[in-house]
Design an enzyme around this catalytic site. Structure first.
Site, PDB file in Angstrom:
ATOM      1  N   GLY A  12       0.815  -1.198   0.000  1.00 13.18           N
ATOM      2  CA  GLY A  12       0.000   0.000   0.000  1.00 13.18           C
ATOM      3  C   GLY A  12       0.853   1.254   0.000  1.00 13.18           C
ATOM      4  O   GLY A  12       1.985   1.276  -0.495  1.00 13.18           O
ATOM      5  N   SER A  13       0.340   2.301   0.615  1.00 10.16           N
ATOM      6  CA  SER A  13       0.916   3.638   0.443  1.00 10.16           C
ATOM      7  C   SER A  13       2.280   3.843   1.090  1.00 10.16           C
ATOM      8  O   SER A  13       2.976   4.803   0.749  1.00 10.16           O
ATOM      9  CB  SER A  13      -0.055   4.695   0.969  1.00 10.16           C
ATOM     10  OG  SER A  13      -1.225   4.730   0.177  1.00 10.16           O
ATOM     11  N   THR A  14       2.687   2.996   2.037  1.00  6.94           N
ATOM     12  CA  THR A  14       4.044   3.155   2.579  1.00  6.94           C
ATOM     13  C   THR A  14       5.088   2.921   1.486  1.00  6.94           C
ATOM     14  O   THR A  14       6.208   3.434   1.574  1.00  6.94           O
ATOM     15  CB  THR A  14       4.293   2.189   3.749  1.00  6.94           C
ATOM     16  OG1 THR A  14       3.960   0.855   3.346  1.00  6.94           O
ATOM     17  CG2 THR A  14       3.451   2.565   4.961  1.00  6.94           C
ATOM     18  N   PHE A  15       4.705   2.180   0.439  1.00  9.97           N
ATOM     19  CA  PHE A  15       5.626   1.917  -0.669  1.00  9.97           C
ATOM     20  C   PHE A  15       5.838   3.164  -1.533  1.00  9.97           C
ATOM     21  O   PHE A  15       6.805   3.247  -2.303  1.00  9.97           O
ATOM     22  CB  PHE A  15       5.081   0.774  -1.533  1.00  9.97           C
ATOM     23  CG  PHE A  15       6.059   0.227  -2.526  1.00  9.97           C
ATOM     24  CD1 PHE A  15       7.052  -0.657  -2.141  1.00  9.97           C
ATOM     25  CD2 PHE A  15       6.002   0.609  -3.862  1.00  9.97           C
ATOM     26  CE1 PHE A  15       7.971  -1.157  -3.061  1.00  9.97           C
ATOM     27  CE2 PHE A  15       6.904   0.118  -4.790  1.00  9.97           C
ATOM     28  CZ  PHE A  15       7.892  -0.767  -4.385  1.00  9.97           C
ATOM     29  N   LYS A  16       4.940   4.136  -1.411  1.00  3.41           N
ATOM     30  CA  LYS A  16       5.058   5.350  -2.207  1.00  3.41           C
ATOM     31  C   LYS A  16       6.360   6.093  -1.920  1.00  3.41           C
ATOM     32  O   LYS A  16       6.816   6.906  -2.737  1.00  3.41           O
ATOM     33  CB  LYS A  16       3.869   6.270  -1.937  1.00  3.41           C
ATOM     34  CG  LYS A  16       2.539   5.717  -2.452  1.00  3.41           C
ATOM     35  CD  LYS A  16       1.367   6.591  -2.028  1.00  3.41           C
ATOM     36  CE  LYS A  16       0.052   6.038  -2.551  1.00  3.41           C
ATOM     37  NZ  LYS A  16      -1.127   6.800  -2.062  1.00  3.41           N
TER      38      LYS A  16
END
Length: 635
Positions: free
Chosen positions: A290-294
């Site tokens: 999810g968004s932590t990978f951004k």
């Protein structure tokens, strides 16, 4: 003629005797020279006996020397069948005390062997049972010292430490990975017996056991206890399917704390399921991040200069179309006109899709791999997974878009923490490790020292500085506000990842996470929190996981004395928040001036005079609006 025949026979007889003597001499020579060791060993085994004494395993300790795994002394039952006179009676008595079948016990004491260990019923006996056996006073029945592994903190750090079997062999975690060092050399009490097994009145020989090597970890048990407490609260409050917290020093790869739920007690691991005891979630669990990978997409975009955080703009209308697929923003209607810094603050999926498109599949995948995804980190624990990435030939426009915001790929928590550490530590990717050194038990001298590796540069220092700035802004102004700490600089990124079941995304079932670090300008600790399907609350990383990370940071501040700062980004407060304001510094001012500056605060004074010589809390730092301020006065 007759005498010649006698003479011939005598010569033949003499020759035969000589041949026999030569053969005997040769045989004796062969036995004495070539078979001495073998025959001596066989002979010795007939009249020598050994009562085993197990060695202690080396201790496992935290970075400050606090013992996490040690040993307690127990006793075990061994029998020498040849010395037991009334086998039926002895078997019956021992079977009653141990609570085992008579026939099984009789089999033990009737074996044609020099010494028999009663296994497993006679291993690691309680004091009460050992005393009952000792009071029997039977010949051939012995109680010998045995070492039993003991974990003083119980369930704490269970997956990292692992556990040992009945024979003190490491079966998981540190106990398995460093078993050859932790295992000592057993000793024995040796004595001699006659052909019937009766003990001879000869001096005994005591061979002292050699204890194993001590292993010191990078873990800080005080920080570990904090995250264990947070996870217990999570389980109680949200009843998730799984949960984990991982803390690491981003400048070295040292693991400071690691825990997950469900966990187990290694003192009594038999009561837990195999799945629980063998799954160390921070290194084993794979899922869409999810968004932590951004953070990785951001770092790659800044390094390649495909975006400018402050000058480039993106209009978010609520969704973006890619090859017929419609990718939505979490906010209905979108965020409208944004800088790319605001795209990061708002965790806007369409904005990150554009970042990925600007990079292109080849460059994005190159950075993902250079940050360590798709392969094991090499941490010194068993059971690590590697995750799954799209190959370049299968990364079409839709796959490129979803990868850019952390969907469609599979990673582990330890991979994420390692990669984010590289993104914010100046650009160096380090190998995570959890053992700092090994020492001799008697002298405490260092046998082996583990230190950080040289690392690999993945982005520039300037890019890393920009990433830190953006992520500090996320906590001050964006989705990570619940991790904000007044007077301290915290950076981070929230994540709300959909879960896949049978090839389809589940509805209302998410892994909510937060990746944070502090101090934001010079990070010393990275904390990752992930909660799998929390119940009874809105499933957003900023709502569930960010406050947990904040509590861990508070513990870190206390443990490591991180100083307050006046340089952090001010937070934007809503009417729901406890508002913090900067407290004026009134030291040196008159009481009348001080009261004017402190309008809205509760002012208390002590001492006599009209001049403020001291104030508490200290001025220029953030405090809750309307809070109490103490002033000391003098002339």
């Amino acid at each position: 003629m007759f005498f010649n025949q006698i003479h011939t026979r005598m010569r033949i007889a003499l020759l035969v005797v000589i041949i026999i003597l030569v053969a005997i001499i040769f045989r004796v020579f062969y036995i004495q020279i070539f078979q001495y060791k073998k025959l001596n060993s066989l002979a010795t085994s007939l009249w020598s006996r050994e009562l085993p004494i197990t060695a202690d395993r080396g201790e496992i300790r935290d970075r400050n020397g606090k013992v996490l795994a040690t040993n307690i002394t127990t006793t075990s039952l061994v029998v020498i069948p040849n010395q037991i006179k009334n086998k039926e009676e002895v078997a019956r008595k021992l079977a009653d005390i141990l609570g085992v079948d008579y026939q099984e016990m009789y089999r033990h004491i009737s074996k044609k062997t020099s010494i028999e260990r009663v296994h497993p019923e006679g291993r690691q006996l309680s004091y009460e049972i050992a005393e009952k056996i000792n009071n029997l006073g039977y010949d051939g029945v012995y109680l010998v010292k045995e070492s039993k592994r003991y974990y003083p903190y119980g369930n704490v750090l269970s997956h990292v430490l692992g556990y040992v079997g009945i024979d003190n062999q490491g079966l998981s975690g540190i106990e398995l990975n460093y078993d050859e060092y932790l295992t000592g050399e057993n000793g024995a009490i040796k004595y001699f017996s006659d052909g019937k097994g009766n003990r001879l009145a000869l001096s005994e020989i005591y061979e002292e056991p050699q204890n194993g090597i001590n292993v010191d970890l990078t873990i800080d048990i005080d920080l570990q206890l904090s995250i264990e407490n947070e996870l217990d609260n999570v389980i109680s409050k949200y009843n998730p399917e799984q949960a984990l917290i991982l803390a690491m020093n981003p400048n070295s790869g040292e693991i400071l704390a690691m825990a997950s739920r469900p966990n187990f007690n290694p003192n009594n691991y038999q009561t837990a399921s195999v799945e629980v005891i063998n799954r160390n979630l921070p290194i084993w669990m794979t899922y869409e991040p999810g968004s932590t990978f951004k953070i990785i997409t951001l770092a790659a975009s800044l390094e390649e200069k495909t975006i400018n955080l402050f000058d480039d703009h993106f209009f978010d209308g609520g969704s973006i179309g890619v090859e017929g697929a419609r990718i939505k923003c979490w906010k209905a209607g979108g965020h409208g006109e944004q800088t790319f810094l605001q795209v990061v603050e708002n965790s806007c999926n369409p904005g990150f899709v554009v970042m990925g498109q600007k990079l292109g599949a080849e460059r994005l995948l190159k950075y993902i791999e250079s940050f360590g995804f798709g392969k094991k980190t090499g941490i010194d624990l068993n059971g690590e997974a590697s995750g799954i990435l799209f190959s370049l030939d299968k990364m079409g426009p839709v796959e490129l878009a979803t990868t850019s915001f952390g969907q469609g790929i599979s990673v582990t928590p330890i991979q994420q923490v390692r990669a984010v550490s590289a993104a914010i530590n100046g650009g160096i990717l380090y190998k995570p490790y959890i053992v700092s050194k090994m020492t001799e038990p008697e002298t405490n001298s260092v046998v082996k020292l583990y230190e950080k590796d040289q690392g690999v540069r993945v982005i520039s220092e300037e890019t890393s500085k920009l990433v830190r700035h953006a992520l500090e802004s996320v906590v001050a102004n964006g989705s990570g506000k619940n991790a904000y700490l007044e007077n301290y600089r915290v950076g981070g990124k929230t994540g709300t990842a959909q879960k896949v079941n049978n090839g389809s995304y589940m509805v209302g079932n998410y892994i909510v996470s937060f990746m944070g670090f502090m101090p934001a300008d010079n990070p010393e600790i990275v904390v990752y929190v992930a909660i799998d399907n929390p119940k009874g609350i809105t499933q957003y990383g900023g709502v569930v996981s960010a406050p947990i990370a904040k509590n861990v940071f508070k513990t870190a501040i206390s443990l490591y004395n991180y100083p307050k700062t006046k340089e952090g980004m001010p937070r934007e407060y809503t009417w729901l928040d406890t508002k913090y304001v900067r407290l004026p510094n009134v030291v040196g001012k008159s009481l009348e001036e001080a009261k004017k500056d402190l309008k809205g605060f509760i002012v208390q004074t002590s001492g006599s005079g009209e001049k403020v010589i001291y104030q508490s809390p200290e001025g220029d730092y953030y405090v809750p609006e309307g809070s109490k301020v103490s002033l000391m006065l003098s002339n």
